[in-house]
Design a protein around this motif. Structure first.
Motif, mmCIF file in Angstrom:
data_model
loop_
_atom_site.group_PDB
_atom_site.id
_atom_site.type_symbol
_atom_site.label_atom_id
_atom_site.label_comp_id
_atom_site.label_asym_id
_atom_site.label_seq_id
_atom_site.Cartn_x
_atom_site.Cartn_y
_atom_site.Cartn_z
ATOM 1 N N LEU A 117 -1.250 -14.426 -8.567
ATOM 2 C CA LEU A 117 -0.018 -13.972 -7.935
ATOM 3 C C LEU A 117 0.875 -13.432 -9.034
ATOM 4 C CD1 LEU A 117 1.798 -13.861 -5.382
ATOM 5 C CD2 LEU A 117 2.644 -16.124 -6.041
ATOM 6 N N GLY A 118 1.390 -12.221 -8.833
ATOM 7 C CA GLY A 118 2.229 -11.633 -9.857
ATOM 8 C C GLY A 118 2.951 -10.395 -9.376
ATOM 9 N N LEU A 119 3.291 -9.577 -10.342
ATOM 10 C CA LEU A 119 4.022 -8.340 -10.081
ATOM 11 C C LEU A 119 3.230 -7.185 -10.672
ATOM 12 C CD1 LEU A 119 6.751 -7.298 -8.953
ATOM 13 C CD2 LEU A 119 7.630 -7.452 -11.276
ATOM 14 N N ALA A 120 3.073 -6.110 -9.902
ATOM 15 C CA ALA A 120 2.342 -4.935 -10.374
ATOM 16 C C ALA A 120 3.204 -3.688 -10.211
ATOM 17 C CB ALA A 120 1.040 -4.759 -9.611
ATOM 18 N N GLN A 121 3.090 -2.792 -11.166
ATOM 19 C CA GLN A 121 3.717 -1.470 -11.128
ATOM 20 C C GLN A 121 2.594 -0.474 -10.868
ATOM 21 O OE1 GLN A 121 7.027 -0.606 -11.635
ATOM 22 N NE2 GLN A 121 6.648 1.578 -11.480
ATOM 23 N N VAL A 122 2.701 0.321 -9.808
ATOM 24 C CA VAL A 122 1.629 1.220 -9.396
ATOM 25 C C VAL A 122 2.168 2.640 -9.250
ATOM 26 C CG1 VAL A 122 -0.118 1.681 -7.626
ATOM 27 C CG2 VAL A 122 0.510 -0.677 -8.156
ATOM 28 N N SER A 123 1.438 3.605 -9.816
ATOM 29 C CA SER A 123 1.770 5.022 -9.659
ATOM 30 C C SER A 123 0.691 5.673 -8.809
ATOM 31 C CB SER A 123 1.840 5.724 -11.012
ATOM 32 O OG SER A 123 2.868 5.173 -11.797
ATOM 33 N N THR A 124 1.103 6.308 -7.706
ATOM 34 C CA THR A 124 0.169 6.981 -6.807
ATOM 35 C C THR A 124 0.590 8.435 -6.636
ATOM 36 O OG1 THR A 124 1.453 6.343 -4.854
ATOM 37 C CG2 THR A 124 -0.349 4.874 -5.516
ATOM 38 N N LYS A 125 -0.368 9.216 -6.165
ATOM 39 C CA LYS A 125 -0.076 10.612 -5.846
ATOM 40 C C LYS A 125 -0.699 10.910 -4.496
ATOM 41 C CE LYS A 125 -0.162 15.250 -7.725
ATOM 42 N NZ LYS A 125 -0.540 16.091 -8.862
ATOM 43 N N LEU A 126 0.117 11.437 -3.580
ATOM 44 C CA LEU A 126 -0.328 11.826 -2.248
ATOM 45 C C LEU A 126 0.126 13.257 -2.024
ATOM 46 C CD1 LEU A 126 -1.680 10.941 0.398
ATOM 47 C CD2 LEU A 126 0.578 10.253 1.202
ATOM 48 N N GLY A 127 -0.835 14.165 -1.970
ATOM 49 C CA GLY A 127 -0.499 15.579 -1.902
ATOM 50 C C GLY A 127 0.201 15.981 -3.181
ATOM 51 N N SER A 128 1.380 16.567 -3.067
ATOM 52 C CA SER A 128 2.146 16.946 -4.257
ATOM 53 C C SER A 128 3.212 15.915 -4.617
ATOM 54 C CB SER A 128 2.801 18.312 -4.034
ATOM 55 O OG SER A 128 3.685 18.235 -2.928
ATOM 56 N N ASN A 129 3.269 14.810 -3.869
ATOM 57 C CA ASN A 129 4.284 13.778 -4.106
ATOM 58 C C ASN A 129 3.727 12.638 -4.948
ATOM 59 O OD1 ASN A 129 6.099 15.159 -2.443
ATOM 60 N ND2 ASN A 129 5.295 14.132 -0.612
ATOM 61 N N SER A 130 4.382 12.375 -6.066
ATOM 62 C CA SER A 130 4.018 11.240 -6.914
ATOM 63 C C SER A 130 5.063 10.151 -6.748
ATOM 64 C CB SER A 130 3.961 11.649 -8.384
ATOM 65 O OG SER A 130 2.891 12.520 -8.604
ATOM 66 N N GLU A 131 4.597 8.890 -6.699
ATOM 67 C CA GLU A 131 5.490 7.748 -6.584
ATOM 68 C C GLU A 131 5.080 6.697 -7.591
ATOM 69 O OE1 GLU A 131 6.132 5.901 -2.810
ATOM 70 O OE2 GLU A 131 6.164 7.802 -1.755
ATOM 71 N N SER A 132 6.051 5.961 -8.086
ATOM 72 C CA SER A 132 5.792 4.832 -8.967
ATOM 73 C C SER A 132 6.748 3.725 -8.574
ATOM 74 C CB SER A 132 5.988 5.231 -10.427
ATOM 75 O OG SER A 132 5.651 4.167 -11.272
ATOM 76 N N ASP A 133 6.197 2.563 -8.249
ATOM 77 C CA ASP A 133 7.038 1.468 -7.795
ATOM 78 C C ASP A 133 6.316 0.153 -8.071
ATOM 79 O OD1 ASP A 133 9.241 0.248 -6.710
ATOM 80 O OD2 ASP A 133 8.835 0.851 -4.645
ATOM 81 N N SER A 134 7.071 -0.938 -8.025
ATOM 82 C CA SER A 134 6.481 -2.255 -8.240
ATOM 83 C C SER A 134 6.555 -3.067 -6.960
ATOM 84 C CB SER A 134 7.202 -2.985 -9.369
ATOM 85 O OG SER A 134 8.563 -3.138 -9.055
ATOM 86 N N SER A 135 5.656 -4.044 -6.868
ATOM 87 C CA SER A 135 5.674 -4.954 -5.731
ATOM 88 C C SER A 135 4.952 -6.235 -6.107
ATOM 89 C CB SER A 135 5.023 -4.320 -4.491
ATOM 90 O OG SER A 135 3.626 -4.418 -4.531
ATOM 91 N N LEU A 136 5.098 -7.221 -5.243
ATOM 92 C CA LEU A 136 4.344 -8.448 -5.372
ATOM 93 C C LEU A 136 2.864 -8.094 -5.231
ATOM 94 C CD1 LEU A 136 4.730 -11.557 -5.559
ATOM 95 C CD2 LEU A 136 4.533 -11.594 -3.076
ATOM 96 N N SER A 137 2.032 -8.709 -6.034
ATOM 97 C CA SER A 137 0.603 -8.429 -6.019
ATOM 98 C C SER A 137 -0.146 -9.759 -6.049
ATOM 99 C CB SER A 137 0.248 -7.579 -7.238
ATOM 100 O OG SER A 137 -1.119 -7.284 -7.292
ATOM 101 N N TRP A 138 -1.272 -9.834 -5.333
ATOM 102 C CA TRP A 138 -2.027 -11.084 -5.304
ATOM 103 C C TRP A 138 -3.518 -10.791 -5.150
ATOM 104 C CZ3 TRP A 138 -4.854 -11.838 -0.883
ATOM 105 C CH2 TRP A 138 -4.453 -11.121 0.253
ATOM 106 N N GLY A 139 -4.311 -11.799 -5.431
ATOM 107 C CA GLY A 139 -5.753 -11.662 -5.260
ATOM 108 C C GLY A 139 -6.427 -13.015 -5.171
ATOM 109 N N VAL A 140 -7.616 -13.023 -4.571
ATOM 110 C CA VAL A 140 -8.469 -14.214 -4.501
ATOM 111 C C VAL A 140 -9.882 -13.780 -4.840
ATOM 112 C CG1 VAL A 140 -7.061 -15.463 -2.813
ATOM 113 C CG2 VAL A 140 -8.850 -13.922 -2.021
ATOM 114 N N GLY A 141 -10.666 -14.705 -5.389
ATOM 115 C CA GLY A 141 -12.028 -14.323 -5.738
ATOM 116 C C GLY A 141 -12.877 -15.489 -6.187
#
Length: 178
Positions: A117-141
């Motif tokens: 459980l933590g915090l992640a900063q993610v940069s995505t691109k959809l079409g010509s729009n780029s976004e960069s934002d952070s959110s709560l992030s989690w995983g199990v395995g």
């Protein structure tokens, strides 16, 4: 570039502190790892879901047998495209980094269930729009240890989520324990 330098600095300081502290015992060794991530980028505004695979590098350690920390740095390795309203729309994960508190539950000497459980900063691109934002992030395995200093892992990761965009999927990787 600034994000890469920030993550590298965090990883270097964290690993130096953990390696030089008295809390790293023989069974709580630091590790480095790499994984291939089968992420899906889902746009809730009707555009759809895109296959956006990535590669992740990680650095972590167990502080106790059941608790640790992990830093990750990843990059998208491919784009996906779909036809939306007679237009070809491409989507990709550009890069991401995160810092997690990790939990471990040993099932046997060779297998353990993991969670993070933590915090992640993610940069995505959809079409010509780029976004960069952070959110709560989690995983199990699950993690399987080999006879050497290598472990293999299979995880489900919810990397990023906001009101319009989700990035989540499965990850397969290997770690080397010092």
């Amino acid at each position: 570039m600034k994000k890469t330098l920030t993550m590298t600095a965090i990883a270097a300081v964290t690993s130096t502190l953990l390696l030089n502290s008295g809390v790293v015992f023989a069974s709580e060794r630091p590790y480095v790892g790499v994984s291939y991530d089968f992420f899906k980028l889902d746009q809730d505004d009707g555009i759809g879901e895109f296959d956006t695979p990535a590669m992740t590098m990680k650095l972590g350690t167990k502080i106790t047998p059941n608790f640790g920390v992990e830093g990750v740095l990843g990059y998208g390795v491919d784009k996906d495209s779909q036809r939306v309203n007679s237009m070809n729309v491409k989507a990709e994960i550009q890069d991401f980094y995160g810092l997690y508190a990790t939990g471990f539950y040993p099932v046997s000497n060779m297998f353990e269930v993991t969670g993070k459980l933590g915090l992640a900063q993610v940069s995505t691109k959809l079409g010509s729009n780029s976004e960069s934002d952070s959110s709560l992030s989690w995983g199990v395995g699950v993690r399987a240890y080999t006879q050497s200093n290598v472990s293999l892992n299979l995880d489900y990761v919810n990397l990023y989520q906001d009101s319009n965009t989700d990035v989540k999927g499965f990850s397969v990787g290997a770690n080397y324990h010092f």
